[in-house]
Each structure stands twice: as structure tokens, then as C-alpha cells.
Design a protein around this motif. Structure first.
Motif, short mmCIF file in Angstrom:
data_model
loop_
_atom_site.label_atom_id
_atom_site.label_comp_id
_atom_site.label_asym_id
_atom_site.label_seq_id
_atom_site.Cartn_x
_atom_site.Cartn_y
_atom_site.Cartn_z
N ARG A 13 0.80 -1.29 -0.11
CA ARG A 13 -0.11 0.06 0.12
C ARG A 13 0.71 1.24 0.03
NH1 ARG A 13 -5.08 0.48 0.95
NH2 ARG A 13 -5.17 -1.64 2.14
N ASP A 14 2.03 1.16 0.57
CA ASP A 14 2.87 2.36 0.63
C ASP A 14 3.42 2.51 -0.79
OD1 ASP A 14 2.50 2.48 3.42
OD2 ASP A 14 4.39 1.69 3.93
N ILE A 15 3.77 1.67 -1.49
CA ILE A 15 4.09 1.64 -2.70
C ILE A 15 3.16 2.27 -3.65
CG2 ILE A 15 4.89 0.58 -4.88
CD1 ILE A 15 7.24 0.68 -2.84
N LEU A 16 1.90 1.80 -3.53
CA LEU A 16 0.72 2.06 -4.46
C LEU A 16 0.41 3.84 -4.08
CD1 LEU A 16 -1.69 1.12 -6.13
CD2 LEU A 16 -3.02 1.15 -4.11
N LEU A 17 0.26 4.17 -2.71
CA LEU A 17 -0.12 5.42 -2.43
C LEU A 17 1.06 6.70 -2.74
CD1 LEU A 17 -1.70 4.97 1.11
CD2 LEU A 17 -2.78 5.28 -1.23
N ASP A 18 2.28 6.06 -2.84
CA ASP A 18 3.37 7.20 -3.44
C ASP A 18 3.31 7.41 -4.77
OD1 ASP A 18 4.49 7.27 -1.16
OD2 ASP A 18 5.86 6.04 -1.14
N CYS A 19 2.35 6.69 -5.63
CA CYS A 19 2.49 7.02 -7.07
C CYS A 19 1.37 7.96 -7.34
CB CYS A 19 2.36 5.73 -8.05
SG CYS A 19 0.64 4.84 -7.68
N SER A 20 1.25 8.63 -8.56
CA SER A 20 0.45 9.68 -9.02
C SER A 20 -0.75 9.22 -9.89
CB SER A 20 1.27 10.51 -10.17
OG SER A 20 1.63 9.96 -11.13
N LEU A 21 -0.93 7.79 -9.93
CA LEU A 21 -1.98 7.50 -10.55
C LEU A 21 -2.61 6.08 -9.97
CD1 LEU A 21 -4.28 7.17 -12.85
CD2 LEU A 21 -2.52 6.01 -14.10
N ILE A 22 -3.76 6.13 -9.54
CA ILE A 22 -4.58 4.83 -9.06
C ILE A 22 -5.85 4.54 -9.75
CG2 ILE A 22 -5.49 3.64 -6.96
CD1 ILE A 22 -3.40 5.23 -5.27
N HIS A 23 -5.84 3.17 -9.99
CA HIS A 23 -7.26 2.84 -10.42
C HIS A 23 -8.13 2.17 -9.30
CE1 HIS A 23 -6.32 2.62 -15.19
NE2 HIS A 23 -4.99 2.77 -14.36
N MET A 24 -9.03 2.25 -9.35
CA MET A 24 -10.01 1.71 -8.20
C MET A 24 -11.43 1.23 -8.75
SD MET A 24 -10.57 3.42 -4.38
CE MET A 24 -11.10 2.39 -3.23
N ASP A 25 -11.81 0.03 -8.21
CA ASP A 25 -13.23 -0.38 -8.63
C ASP A 25 -13.65 -1.19 -7.37
OD1 ASP A 25 -15.39 -0.86 -9.82
OD2 ASP A 25 -14.70 -1.86 -11.52
N GLU A 26 -14.97 -1.70 -7.27
CA GLU A 26 -15.42 -2.60 -6.32
C GLU A 26 -16.30 -3.63 -6.94
OE1 GLU A 26 -18.71 -0.21 -7.19
OE2 GLU A 26 -16.47 0.52 -6.88
N THR A 27 -16.43 -4.58 -6.07
CA THR A 27 -17.39 -5.70 -6.40
C THR A 27 -17.93 -6.55 -5.23
OG1 THR A 27 -17.44 -7.77 -7.90
CG2 THR A 27 -15.56 -7.57 -6.45
N VAL A 28 -19.02 -7.07 -5.34
CA VAL A 28 -19.81 -7.61 -4.29
C VAL A 28 -19.04 -8.95 -3.81
CG1 VAL A 28 -21.92 -6.38 -4.99
CG2 VAL A 28 -21.26 -8.86 -5.76
N VAL A 29 -19.27 -8.96 -2.80
CA VAL A 29 -19.00 -10.41 -1.86
C VAL A 29 -19.88 -10.66 -0.71
CG1 VAL A 29 -17.37 -9.42 -0.29
CG2 VAL A 29 -17.24 -12.00 -0.76
N GLN A 30 -20.29 -12.10 -0.77
CA GLN A 30 -21.22 -12.26 0.44
C GLN A 30 -20.62 -12.71 1.69
OE1 GLN A 30 -24.14 -15.01 -0.90
NE2 GLN A 30 -25.30 -15.05 1.19
N VAL A 31 -20.91 -12.35 2.91
CA VAL A 31 -20.25 -12.82 3.77
C VAL A 31 -21.49 -13.16 4.96
CG1 VAL A 31 -18.73 -12.14 5.99
CG2 VAL A 31 -18.28 -11.14 3.72
N LEU A 32 -21.34 -14.71 5.23
CA LEU A 32 -22.69 -15.06 5.94
C LEU A 32 -22.81 -14.43 7.45
CD1 LEU A 32 -22.48 -18.75 4.85
CD2 LEU A 32 -23.62 -16.96 3.62
N LYS A 33 -21.65 -14.32 7.89
CA LYS A 33 -21.60 -13.80 9.68
C LYS A 33 -20.93 -12.43 9.65
CE LYS A 33 -21.23 -18.74 10.74
NZ LYS A 33 -20.47 -19.87 11.43
N GLU A 34 -21.71 -11.64 8.98
CA GLU A 34 -21.28 -10.41 9.22
C GLU A 34 -22.35 -9.53 10.16
OE1 GLU A 34 -19.09 -7.42 9.44
OE2 GLU A 34 -18.49 -8.25 7.21
N SER A 35 -21.45 -8.89 10.95
CA SER A 35 -22.19 -7.98 12.37
C SER A 35 -23.29 -7.22 11.68
CB SER A 35 -21.10 -7.60 13.23
OG SER A 35 -21.88 -6.80 14.15
#
Length: 511
Positions: free
Chosen positions: A228-250
Motif C-alpha cells: 500500500r505504501d508503494i501504491l499511495l506514493d505513485c501519481s495514478l491509481i485505478h479503483m473499482d469495487e465488487t460484491v462479496v457475500q459474507v454469511l456472519k457479518e455483524s
């Protein structure tokens, strides 16, 4: 009154059109032709036949015959196959694979020349076959010698056990490397891997395998942090999100969605892919995981990225591939055989991508000049077309929603021309998500949030290894053997994928 009735009719007509479009798109998604040769369902039972008909590789058709002829001095010459030629050129087997020679000799009774003289060896015909040794499951016995005082006056001394990845388990580092590879690289559920172990007379309960995954996530967290330190030091980041099902999430129902937030970036010689699990899809998540980042952020049009896009020092880019997909859907709901406004949009966006393909390998200054000269002009043409078309289209139709999506994101869509190294779309991040999505189809869900967090850490590591051209299993073996004994940040950094190349992570013999 007449105007009110007309407004009701127009609204009803727009609603009917919208429902018909949605029905058409749903039918095409379920039954329409795929862009691939065949759908996954149709390949389920006839994969071998389909591949045999379409393959140009000769692995399965060429006979086991001379691929090279070697004379007695060791010089090799290419020869033709002994039977009909193969349909395609066979790729040579990788030079790095271990070789085992099997010598086939002429019987001694047949080595007498018709002239009566004994024949002498003048060369060899050599062909190669790909072989595989099945998985070997074994038990490592750690024997620690203990020494004591002959007079029993002092405490005995016992040889220390090397640091272990999971000290309270009976899993070796190599076993864990294989476990994480089959689940997070090959997409095999833990229950299925448990059945594989059972076939090898080494049953391990699925619950135990799950605990070892969670333990591995905690062990490997320092590598995740350094990446993460390496990632945040650069000048460009791609970001996306996808679903995941968690059965025992508070405080969440088992059927509700949680999310994997994926980021990719890093310097050219240190590409990074990071997964972060969070039960929420709120705008606070990207703000938290990208804390301290300054630069360009490439995302889709999801409103959850709005807050971080307004953060000082962050310039948000939007993905043209997402825009194009919406217009492609609008094309699909048009009457057959008719060309409409959606086709015009797809063609205009295609011009942007042709410019990118043409100058993909050009020097940065040349690519930037091409964007300023050609892409900016094409963007101006697209904007003029959009401004002219929006008033003519029903807002809630497929074309109307595509236009609204593009209009709302326009400043972020046109920003990529500012520099030569900025991307036109978010495909890099979507490609990083794909292995997770494929694996999710097999294992379906995570049982607990701890398991989801561990999955995020291990997916980050194996995908980053792949992005750096490092074979994940060999790298994990090395990491899991050495990380437990690491005492300093420098020792952990030395295990990052770009610091361990293939010669350094070749199989390590057991002591």
C-alpha cells in the motif's frame, strides 16, 4: 385538460418503451450470443471437441517422432515428422522445465550391418513429451536433538524449532503455499481441496483449512501494508469495487452484499494490486483506504467516489469503457436493421480508442501531442453531438440514460488528455478484479468477516505477484518460509515480488 392528458400519454409511452428496452436487454443477457466463441454453459461437456476443432497447436496431433536429429558430436538438425504434417507449428516446451532422459536402444542383435561389421553409434533422434508428477503429500518430521548434563545437575538443552508460519498448526510453509494457490489463484473452494487431500490419505477438515487461511492473512499483512505504501506514493491509481457475500457479518443479513474494493497502480517496475474488504459501499471507504494519496484517481461513475474526488490534491478520471457499454446496450434495444443515435456514439468513442491504439507504444511526448491534436478534437465533436442529442431523447430510455451518464462525467472523461500516461479507461483495475470474480463463482461466499479480510490480503499478494511476472506458488513458498523469521522492515521488504525474481525463488531443497 388536453395538455394534462397528453402529458400522461407521453409518460405512459416512455414507461412502456423503457420496460420493453429492459426486457430486451434482460433477454439478450440471458439468451443472446456471447462475444466469446461459445458460452460457458455450452462448453461444459464438449470442451475437448471444441478446442480440438479450433486449435492450431500441434500438441495433440503431431506424432511422437523425431523433432530434432543429433549426430554423435552433439550437433542437432531439425527434421520433418515421420507422418503427415501437423496443422500448426508446435511451440517448444519451456527450457526451464526439468528434463528426464529415457534412452531407447536398438537391440544388440539388430546392430550388425549386412556387411558383417558391428554398427557404431552415429547420432540420436530426440523428441520430447510433456509429463506431470501428481501432487505428493508427505509428512515432515522435525526432530530436535536434546542434550543433558551427565550428572543431571543442569537443565537440558534442546535444538530450537525454526520459526513457523502458523506455530500452533501442523501445516508446513509449503503446504500453506499450495493451499493459498489452489484457492486464490486457481479458484478451488476449500471443501474441494479437502476432498483432494482425502484422496491422498491426508484428510484435513474444511474448518481447519479456513483457520489456516485466516492465520495466513494475519501473517502476510505486513507485505500488504508495504505494498500500500508503494501504491499511495505513485501519481495514478485505478479503483473499482465488487460484491462479496459474507454469511456472519455483524448487523447484516447473510444474503446482503459486502464489498471488495480493488486498487491497482504503482511504478512501472513495481505494479501493485490491492484488495480491501469492507461490509459497506459508502463513500467513506475509498477515503479511508486512499488516505494520504495525491494524484489522479480512475474510477467508474459510482457516486461513492464523489467525496474523495473532491479531496484537495486528487483529480478524478472517468472510464470511457463504462460509457461505451451503455451506448452498446442502447444499440441492442434498437429495431433490427436500423442505425440510430447510439451507433453514432459508439463510432465516435471508437475513434478515441483508435488513437490510443495507434500511439500506445509511442514515446510519451508523441502520445501527448497526438492526444492534444486528435483526441481533443474528437472529444469536442462528441460533446457537440451530446449537447445536440440530449433534448431529442427520452431521458429514461437506454439511450437517454447513456447520454446522462456521459454528460454527468464529462469533465472527468476528457481529463485523460492532460498527460501522456493517463489511462482512457479503468480496464486495468477490472482485469485485476476478474480472478476474484471467477473464484467467487466457485466458492460463492465467505463465512466470516475475518475470512473476507484474509482473502483480501492473499488476493492482493498473488495478484501483485502475477502483475510482476512472478509465479505465485514459488513466491509464496519463499515468503512463508522466511517471513516468520523476519525481524526488521528491511527483511520483510526483501520478500516483495519485485525484490525476488525467478532465479531466487526456485525450489528450495528441504534440509
Amino acid at each position: 385538460m388536453r395538455a394534462e392528458m397528453q402529458a400522461v400519454r407521453d409518460e405512459a409511452h416512455a414507461y412502456i418503451i423503457r420496460m420493453l428496452e429492459q426486457a430486451t436487454l434482460a433477454r439478450q443477457r440471458m439468451f443472446g450470443a456471447s462475444s466469446e466463441q461459445m458460452s460457458a454453459q455450452s462448453r461444459l461437456f464438449d470442451e475437448a471437441e471444441v478446442l480440438a476443432q479450433t486449435s492450431t497447436d500441434a500438441h495433440d496431433t503431431a506424432p511422437i517422432a523425431a523433432e530434432e536429429t543429433q549426430d554423435a558430436s552433439g550437433a542437432a538438425d531439425a527434421t520433418k515428422a515421420a507422418s503427415k504434417p501437423a496443422r500448426g507449428k508446435r511451440a517448444p516446451l519451456a527450457a526451464g522445465l526439468p528434463r528426464m532422459d529415457v534412452v531407447h536402444d536398438v537391440p544388440e542383435s539388430d546392430r550388425t550391418c549386412p556387411c558383417g561389421s558391428p554398427m557404431v553409434l552415429i547420432g540420436q533422434d530426440i523428441s520430447e513429451q510433456l509429463d506431470i508428477v501428481p501432487m505428493q503429500v508427505r509428512v515432515i518430521r522435525n526432530i530436535r536433538n536434546r542434550y543433558g548434563c551427565p550428572g543431571s545437575q543442569h537443565a537440558p538443552v534442546t535444538a530450537p524449532l525454526p520459526a513457523q508460519p502458523l506455530p500452533k498448526s501442523n501445516a508446513s510453509a509449503d503446504f500453506l503455499a499450495m493451499l493459498y494457490t489452489v484457492k486464490f489463484v486457481d479458484g478451488m473452494p476449500l471443501t474441494r481441496f479437502g476432498r483432494v487431500l482425502e484422496r491422498h490419505n491426508a484428510p484435513v477438515p474444511s474448518q481447519t483449512l479456513a483457520r489456516w487461511v485466516i492465520g495466513g492473512g494475519k501473517l502476510l499483512q505486513p507485505l500488504h501494508n508495504l505494498m500500500r505504501d508503494i501504491l499511495l506514493d505513485c501519481s495514478l491509481i485505478h479503483m473499482d469495487e465488487t460484491v462479496v457475500q459474507v454469511l456472519k457479518e455483524s448487523a447484516k443479513a447473510p444474503t446482503s452484499n459486502s464489498y471488495m474494493w480493488v486498487q491497482s497502480g504503482g511504478p512501472p517496475d513495481k505494479p501493485v494490486v490491492l484488495f480491501d474488504y469492507d461490509p459497506s459501499r459508502s463513500a467513506t471507504v475509498p477515503t479511508r483506504v486512499l488516505e494520504g494519496f495525491k494524484g489522479y484517481l480512475m474510477t467508474d461513475g459510482y457516486a461513492g467516489y464523489g467525496d474523495i474526488g473532491c479531496t484537495a490534491g486528487i483529480e478524478r478520471l472517468a472510464c470511457w469503457a463504462h460509457v461505451r457499454r451503455r451506448f452498446v446496450e442502447a444499440v441492442r434495444v434498437q429495431p433490427k436493421g436500423k442505425r440510430g443515435k447510439a451507433d453514432e456514439a459508439v463510432a465516435l468513442i471508437g475513434r478515441l480508442y483508435r488513437i490510443e491504439r495507434e500511439f500506445k507504444d509511442a514515446k510519451p511526448e508523441v502520445r501527448h501531442a497526438a492526444r492534444q491534436d486528435q483526441s481533443v478534437a474528437t472529444l469536442a465533436e462528441i460533446h457537440a453531438w451530446m449537447t445536440k442529442t440530449v433534448p431529442l431523447v427520452t431521458p429514461k430510455s437506454a439511450l437517454g440514460t447513456a447520454l446522462a451518464y456521459m454528460k454527468n462525467l464529462w469533465p472527468m472523461l476528457s481529463r485523460y488528455t492532460e498527460r501522456a500516461d493517463l489511462p482512457i479507461d479503468n480496464n486495468r483495475c477490472e482485469n485485476s478484479i476478474r480472478p476474484f470474480v471467477v473464484g467467487r463463482k466457485a466458492w460463492l461466499f465467505s463465512d466470516t468477516s475475518a475470512g473476507a479480510h484474509a482473502s483480501a490480503v492473499i488476493y492482493s499478494l498473488v495478484e501483485t505477484a502475477k502483475a510482476n511476472g512472478v509465479e505465485p506458488y514459488a513466491w509464496l513458498r519463499r515468503v512463508l518460509r522466511e517471513l516468520p523469521a523476519a525481524q526488521t522492515v528491511e527483511e520483510v521488504e526483501a520478500l516483495l515480488p519485485w525484490n525476488l525474481r525467478l532465479p531466487e525463488i526456485s525450489p528450495i531443497p528441504l534440509p
